[in-house]
Write a protein that holds these residues in place. Structure first.
Motif, PDB file in Angstrom:
ATOM      1  N   GLU A  20       0.828  -1.215   0.000  1.00 40.50           N
ATOM      2  CA  GLU A  20       0.000   0.000   0.000  1.00 40.50           C
ATOM      3  C   GLU A  20       0.862   1.265   0.000  1.00 40.50           C
ATOM      4  OE1 GLU A  20      -2.721  -0.384   3.258  1.00 40.50           O
ATOM      5  OE2 GLU A  20      -3.662  -2.158   2.386  1.00 40.50           O
ATOM      6  N   ILE A  21       1.839   1.301  -0.929  1.00 40.83           N
ATOM      7  CA  ILE A  21       2.753   2.431  -1.049  1.00 40.83           C
ATOM      8  C   ILE A  21       2.077   3.620  -1.720  1.00 40.83           C
ATOM      9  CG2 ILE A  21       4.927   3.196  -2.093  1.00 40.83           C
ATOM     10  CD1 ILE A  21       5.358   1.199   0.131  1.00 40.83           C
ATOM     11  N   TRP A  22       1.364   3.328  -2.796  1.00 39.06           N
ATOM     12  CA  TRP A  22       0.742   4.397  -3.575  1.00 39.06           C
ATOM     13  C   TRP A  22      -0.743   4.461  -3.313  1.00 39.06           C
ATOM     14  CZ3 TRP A  22       3.088   3.580  -9.102  1.00 39.06           C
ATOM     15  CH2 TRP A  22       4.354   4.131  -9.125  1.00 39.06           C
ATOM     16  N   GLU A  23      -1.241   5.679  -3.333  1.00 34.42           N
ATOM     17  CA  GLU A  23      -2.678   5.902  -3.244  1.00 34.42           C
ATOM     18  C   GLU A  23      -3.022   6.970  -4.289  1.00 34.42           C
ATOM     19  OE1 GLU A  23      -5.741   8.028  -0.187  1.00 34.42           O
ATOM     20  OE2 GLU A  23      -4.147   6.810   0.660  1.00 34.42           O
ATOM     21  N   PRO A  24      -3.801   6.599  -5.305  1.00 26.65           N
ATOM     22  CA  PRO A  24      -4.143   7.584  -6.330  1.00 26.65           C
ATOM     23  C   PRO A  24      -4.956   8.745  -5.734  1.00 26.65           C
ATOM     24  CG  PRO A  24      -4.728   5.366  -7.037  1.00 26.65           C
ATOM     25  CD  PRO A  24      -4.358   5.290  -5.590  1.00 26.65           C
ATOM     26  N   VAL A  25      -4.560   9.956  -6.061  1.00 27.45           N
ATOM     27  CA  VAL A  25      -5.260  11.151  -5.603  1.00 27.45           C
ATOM     28  C   VAL A  25      -5.397  12.095  -6.789  1.00 27.45           C
ATOM     29  CG1 VAL A  25      -4.446  10.987  -3.220  1.00 27.45           C
ATOM     30  CG2 VAL A  25      -3.123  12.263  -4.879  1.00 27.45           C
ATOM     31  N   PRO A  26      -6.384  12.977  -6.761  1.00 25.38           N
ATOM     32  CA  PRO A  26      -6.476  13.966  -7.838  1.00 25.38           C
ATOM     33  C   PRO A  26      -5.286  14.923  -7.789  1.00 25.38           C
ATOM     34  CG  PRO A  26      -8.281  14.234  -6.245  1.00 25.38           C
ATOM     35  CD  PRO A  26      -7.462  13.072  -5.807  1.00 25.38           C
ATOM     36  N   ARG A  27      -4.882  15.373  -8.965  1.00 23.55           N
ATOM     37  CA  ARG A  27      -3.732  16.281  -9.044  1.00 23.55           C
ATOM     38  C   ARG A  27      -4.123  17.662  -8.529  1.00 23.55           C
ATOM     39  NH1 ARG A  27      -0.088  17.903 -14.324  1.00 23.55           N
ATOM     40  NH2 ARG A  27       1.164  19.437 -13.230  1.00 23.55           N
ATOM     41  N   PRO A  28      -3.417  18.145  -7.504  1.00 24.55           N
ATOM     42  CA  PRO A  28      -3.685  19.503  -7.024  1.00 24.55           C
ATOM     43  C   PRO A  28      -3.233  20.524  -8.063  1.00 24.55           C
ATOM     44  CG  PRO A  28      -2.383  18.246  -5.433  1.00 24.55           C
ATOM     45  CD  PRO A  28      -2.437  17.456  -6.697  1.00 24.55           C
ATOM     46  N   SER A  29      -3.948  21.614  -8.147  1.00 26.49           N
ATOM     47  CA  SER A  29      -3.575  22.641  -9.124  1.00 26.49           C
ATOM     48  C   SER A  29      -2.323  23.375  -8.661  1.00 26.49           C
ATOM     49  CB  SER A  29      -4.721  23.635  -9.305  1.00 26.49           C
ATOM     50  OG  SER A  29      -4.999  24.283  -8.075  1.00 26.49           O
ATOM     51  N   LYS A  30      -1.550  23.833  -9.617  1.00 27.74           N
ATOM     52  CA  LYS A  30      -0.337  24.617  -9.374  1.00 27.74           C
ATOM     53  C   LYS A  30       0.683  23.890  -8.498  1.00 27.74           C
ATOM     54  CE  LYS A  30      -2.806  28.934  -9.882  1.00 27.74           C
ATOM     55  NZ  LYS A  30      -3.196  30.199  -9.269  1.00 27.74           N
ATOM     56  N   THR A  31       0.892  22.604  -8.744  1.00 26.85           N
ATOM     57  CA  THR A  31       1.906  21.856  -8.012  1.00 26.85           C
ATOM     58  C   THR A  31       2.822  21.150  -8.998  1.00 26.85           C
ATOM     59  OG1 THR A  31       0.496  19.907  -7.882  1.00 26.85           O
ATOM     60  CG2 THR A  31       0.434  21.408  -6.016  1.00 26.85           C
ATOM     61  N   ASN A  32       4.043  20.914  -8.560  1.00 29.44           N
ATOM     62  CA  ASN A  32       4.990  20.164  -9.378  1.00 29.44           C
ATOM     63  C   ASN A  32       4.713  18.676  -9.224  1.00 29.44           C
ATOM     64  OD1 ASN A  32       6.301  22.523 -10.098  1.00 29.44           O
ATOM     65  ND2 ASN A  32       7.757  22.377  -8.419  1.00 29.44           N
ATOM     66  N   ILE A  33       4.739  17.975 -10.315  1.00 29.67           N
ATOM     67  CA  ILE A  33       4.598  16.524 -10.287  1.00 29.67           C
ATOM     68  C   ILE A  33       5.984  15.930 -10.467  1.00 29.67           C
ATOM     69  CG2 ILE A  33       3.572  14.515 -11.399  1.00 29.67           C
ATOM     70  CD1 ILE A  33       1.570  16.359  -9.963  1.00 29.67           C
ATOM     71  N   ILE A  34       6.360  15.045  -9.561  1.00 32.40           N
ATOM     72  CA  ILE A  34       7.678  14.416  -9.616  1.00 32.40           C
ATOM     73  C   ILE A  34       7.564  13.185 -10.495  1.00 32.40           C
ATOM     74  CG2 ILE A  34       9.485  13.308  -8.272  1.00 32.40           C
ATOM     75  CD1 ILE A  34       8.458  15.060  -5.915  1.00 32.40           C
ATOM     76  N   GLY A  35       8.369  13.121 -11.521  1.00 32.54           N
ATOM     77  CA  GLY A  35       8.345  12.005 -12.452  1.00 32.54           C
ATOM     78  C   GLY A  35       9.045  10.777 -11.894  1.00 32.54           C
ATOM     79  N   THR A  36       8.965   9.701 -12.646  1.00 34.97           N
ATOM     80  CA  THR A  36       9.616   8.455 -12.248  1.00 34.97           C
ATOM     81  C   THR A  36      10.446   7.919 -13.399  1.00 34.97           C
ATOM     82  OG1 THR A  36       7.698   7.166 -12.943  1.00 34.97           O
ATOM     83  CG2 THR A  36       7.796   7.810 -10.627  1.00 34.97           C
ATOM     84  N   LYS A  37      11.354   7.009 -13.069  1.00 32.07           N
ATOM     85  CA  LYS A  37      12.125   6.321 -14.100  1.00 32.07           C
ATOM     86  C   LYS A  37      12.405   4.909 -13.619  1.00 32.07           C
ATOM     87  CE  LYS A  37      16.721   7.664 -12.546  1.00 32.07           C
ATOM     88  NZ  LYS A  37      18.001   8.190 -12.942  1.00 32.07           N
ATOM     89  N   TRP A  38      12.578   3.992 -14.550  1.00 34.91           N
ATOM     90  CA  TRP A  38      12.893   2.602 -14.236  1.00 34.91           C
ATOM     91  C   TRP A  38      14.403   2.420 -14.230  1.00 34.91           C
ATOM     92  CZ3 TRP A  38       9.688  -0.982 -12.431  1.00 34.91           C
ATOM     93  CH2 TRP A  38       8.324  -0.840 -12.646  1.00 34.91           C
ATOM     94  N   VAL A  39      14.892   1.672 -13.238  1.00 33.70           N
ATOM     95  CA  VAL A  39      16.306   1.307 -13.152  1.00 33.70           C
ATOM     96  C   VAL A  39      16.364  -0.215 -13.152  1.00 33.70           C
ATOM     97  CG1 VAL A  39      18.397   1.433 -11.759  1.00 33.70           C
ATOM     98  CG2 VAL A  39      16.845   3.390 -11.858  1.00 33.70           C
ATOM     99  N   PHE A  40      17.185  -0.784 -14.035  1.00 35.32           N
ATOM    100  CA  PHE A  40      17.262  -2.230 -14.211  1.00 35.32           C
ATOM    101  C   PHE A  40      18.638  -2.732 -13.803  1.00 35.32           C
ATOM    102  CE2 PHE A  40      14.412  -0.423 -17.397  1.00 35.32           C
ATOM    103  CZ  PHE A  40      13.231  -1.085 -17.094  1.00 35.32           C
ATOM    104  N   LYS A  41      18.669  -3.786 -12.986  1.00 34.40           N
ATOM    105  CA  LYS A  41      19.929  -4.377 -12.528  1.00 34.40           C
ATOM    106  C   LYS A  41      19.810  -5.898 -12.513  1.00 34.40           C
ATOM    107  CE  LYS A  41      22.305  -0.712 -11.469  1.00 34.40           C
ATOM    108  NZ  LYS A  41      23.491  -0.357 -12.172  1.00 34.40           N
ATOM    109  N   ASN A  42      20.904  -6.571 -12.833  1.00 31.30           N
ATOM    110  CA  ASN A  42      21.004  -8.013 -12.672  1.00 31.30           C
ATOM    111  C   ASN A  42      21.564  -8.290 -11.289  1.00 31.30           C
ATOM    112  OD1 ASN A  42      20.142  -8.739 -15.281  1.00 31.30           O
ATOM    113  ND2 ASN A  42      22.178  -8.405 -16.101  1.00 31.30           N
ATOM    114  N   LYS A  43      20.906  -9.143 -10.515  1.00 30.05           N
ATOM    115  CA  LYS A  43      21.396  -9.547  -9.203  1.00 30.05           C
ATOM    116  C   LYS A  43      22.218 -10.819  -9.377  1.00 30.05           C
ATOM    117  CE  LYS A  43      19.569  -6.273  -6.886  1.00 30.05           C
ATOM    118  NZ  LYS A  43      20.349  -5.327  -6.126  1.00 30.05           N
TER     119      LYS A  43
END
Length: 102
Positions: free
Chosen positions: A33-56
């Motif tokens: 339960e890390i993420w909880e979808p919420v409506p986007r507040p107006s006039k706020t910065n949205i932090i993007g995401t990126k995928w990182v791939f590693k071989n263990k």
């Protein structure tokens, strides 16, 4: 297991092993339960995401699994606007052992 670590999401989506690793990461978010979808507040910065791939690898250097992590692009944040103060709750094994020793 796939031997090559992809550098882009497009490369990872071609290989079923990396797709399964990406699904595992997203399922972990759902299960914990890390993420909880919420409506986007107006006039706020949205932090993007990126995928990182590693071989263990194991102690012999053999690839044991593919690990995909979805990371926040924290370098886009501005102090005072996107966050106030930061902290991390991390307990290292050495510290716990030391506390038990005392």
């Amino acid at each position: 297991m796939c031997m090559i670590e992809p550098s882009t999401v497009e490369e990872a989506l071609v290989d079923e092993h990396w797709v399964m690793a990406m699904h595992d990461e997203l399922n972990q978010f759902k299960r914990n339960e890390i993420w909880e979808p919420v409506p986007r507040p107006s006039k706020t910065n949205i932090i993007g995401t990126k995928w990182v791939f590693k071989n263990k690898q194991d102690e012999h250097g053999l690839i044991t699994r593919n690990k995909a992590r979805l990371m926040a692009k924290g370098y886009n944040q501005q102090e005072g606007i996107d966050f106030g103060e930061t902290y991390a709750l991390v307990a290292r094994l050495e510290v716990v052992t030391l506390l038990f020793g005392l």
